[in-house]
Design a protein around this motif. Structure first.
Motif, PDB file in Angstrom:
ATOM      1  N   LEU A  35     -18.902  23.471  43.086  1.00 35.06           N
ATOM      2  CA  LEU A  35     -19.802  24.612  43.215  1.00 35.06           C
ATOM      3  C   LEU A  35     -19.478  25.425  44.463  1.00 35.06           C
ATOM      4  CD1 LEU A  35     -22.222  26.177  42.099  1.00 35.06           C
ATOM      5  CD2 LEU A  35     -23.713  24.541  43.277  1.00 35.06           C
ATOM      6  N   GLY A  36     -18.818  24.806  45.427  1.00 34.81           N
ATOM      7  CA  GLY A  36     -18.441  25.514  46.647  1.00 34.81           C
ATOM      8  C   GLY A  36     -19.502  25.479  47.727  1.00 34.81           C
ATOM      9  N   THR A  93     -20.618  32.450  48.154  1.00 32.09           N
ATOM     10  CA  THR A  93     -20.230  33.410  47.127  1.00 32.09           C
ATOM     11  C   THR A  93     -19.767  32.659  45.887  1.00 32.09           C
ATOM     12  OG1 THR A  93     -18.567  35.080  46.512  1.00 32.09           O
ATOM     13  CG2 THR A  93     -17.983  33.595  48.291  1.00 32.09           C
ATOM     14  N   THR A  94     -19.974  33.247  44.743  1.00 30.82           N
ATOM     15  CA  THR A  94     -19.520  32.612  43.502  1.00 30.82           C
ATOM     16  C   THR A  94     -17.994  32.499  43.461  1.00 30.82           C
ATOM     17  OG1 THR A  94     -19.728  34.771  42.418  1.00 30.82           O
ATOM     18  CG2 THR A  94     -21.525  33.192  42.095  1.00 30.82           C
ATOM     19  N   PRO A 112     -19.501  31.247  33.178  1.00 30.48           N
ATOM     20  CA  PRO A 112     -19.176  31.256  34.605  1.00 30.48           C
ATOM     21  C   PRO A 112     -19.117  32.681  35.142  1.00 30.48           C
ATOM     22  CG  PRO A 112     -17.218  30.778  33.318  1.00 30.48           C
ATOM     23  CD  PRO A 112     -18.363  30.863  32.351  1.00 30.48           C
ATOM     24  N   PRO A 113     -19.328  32.850  36.437  1.00 35.06           N
ATOM     25  CA  PRO A 113     -19.286  34.190  37.011  1.00 35.06           C
ATOM     26  C   PRO A 113     -17.863  34.731  37.041  1.00 35.06           C
ATOM     27  CG  PRO A 113     -19.470  32.569  38.748  1.00 35.06           C
ATOM     28  CD  PRO A 113     -19.590  31.830  37.447  1.00 35.06           C
ATOM     29  N   VAL A 178     -24.058  32.382  35.224  1.00 34.92           N
ATOM     30  CA  VAL A 178     -24.199  32.282  36.670  1.00 34.92           C
ATOM     31  C   VAL A 178     -23.925  33.659  37.258  1.00 34.92           C
ATOM     32  CG1 VAL A 178     -23.320  31.194  38.776  1.00 34.92           C
ATOM     33  CG2 VAL A 178     -23.536  29.849  36.674  1.00 34.92           C
ATOM     34  N   LYS A 179     -24.910  34.178  38.009  1.00 32.37           N
ATOM     35  CA  LYS A 179     -24.795  35.522  38.573  1.00 32.37           C
ATOM     36  C   LYS A 179     -23.752  35.573  39.675  1.00 32.37           C
ATOM     37  CE  LYS A 179     -29.669  35.855  38.405  1.00 32.37           C
ATOM     38  NZ  LYS A 179     -30.881  36.289  39.102  1.00 32.37           N
ATOM     39  N   GLU A 180     -22.970  36.631  39.686  1.00 30.41           N
ATOM     40  CA  GLU A 180     -21.982  36.849  40.742  1.00 30.41           C
ATOM     41  C   GLU A 180     -22.705  37.198  42.038  1.00 30.41           C
ATOM     42  OE1 GLU A 180     -20.157  37.418  36.857  1.00 30.41           O
ATOM     43  OE2 GLU A 180     -21.939  38.298  37.747  1.00 30.41           O
ATOM     44  N   ILE A 181     -22.334  36.518  43.086  1.00 27.86           N
ATOM     45  CA  ILE A 181     -22.926  36.793  44.403  1.00 27.86           C
ATOM     46  C   ILE A 181     -21.788  37.009  45.371  1.00 27.86           C
ATOM     47  CG2 ILE A 181     -24.286  35.857  46.280  1.00 27.86           C
ATOM     48  CD1 ILE A 181     -25.867  34.275  44.211  1.00 27.86           C
TER      49      ILE A 181
END
Length: 181
Positions: A35-36, A93-94, A112-113, A178-181
């Motif tokens: 997930l980072g 961040t994604t 996935p983003p 999953v929303k891009e951030i």
């Protein structure tokens, strides 16, 4: 007897492997590393293991569970003194989701983003103003079941706040993205 530098280094690497295997409580198909959010694992001179994690967003309700899971798993592996530190800078961040993580999301039926640059959110390294747009967020989303790009946003918030709910217009299946951030 104090551990040697080599012993500390190998202990830290083992602690890093354990921490990297802990799964996200909201996305259990992902480890914290995939997930980072797992940022760093280090050991102090007195043997304390310090794990740094970054929340996916500032109000992430899963942070306490991530912390508890990290401490429990490391203690199960023999690390008695474990501290978890929250690192807010730089912000998560994604783009930090690994390729393996993106594949695991898709396999689990979660879109996935896209990379932020593709999502139109990447800004230059300068501190240039970010334009405020009040229109709908545009994302590159494909159905996780039939791979159609003909999808519609149902809700900006899905099963968790970091996901949006979409429906495929081709097969009519709903799915999280999953929303891009």
């Amino acid at each position: 007897m104090a551990p040697t530098r080599t012993g500390v280094a190998s202990g830290v690497e083992r602690a890093r492997q354990v921490a990297a295997s802990v799964v996200d409580p909201e996305l259990p198909m992902l480890t914290l590393a995939d997930l980072g959010v797992l940022r760093d694992v280090e050991a102090t001179d007195d043997g304390t293991v310090v794990v740094s994690i970054t929340p996916t967003y500032s109000g992430c309700p899963a942070m306490a569970t991530m912390r508890d899971d990290l401490v429990r798993r490391l203690q199960e592996e023999g690390y008695d003194d474990v501290r978890v530190r929250v690192a807010l800078h730089p912000a998560w961040t994604t783009d930090w989701i690994t390729d393996r993580g993106r594949a695991a999301l898709a396999e689990a039926g979660i879109s996935p983003p896209a990379p932020r640059a593709a999502a139109g959110a990447l800004r230059s390294a300068s501190r240039a103003p970010v334009p405020l747009t009040l229109g709908p967020t545009r994302r590159q989303v494909r159905c996780t079941r039939c791979d159609s790009a003909e999808v519609e946003l149902i809700s900006e918030f899905g099963s968790t706040a970091c996901k949006a709910m979409y429906r495929c217009r081709a097969c009519l299946e709903p799915f999280d993205h999953v929303k891009e951030i």
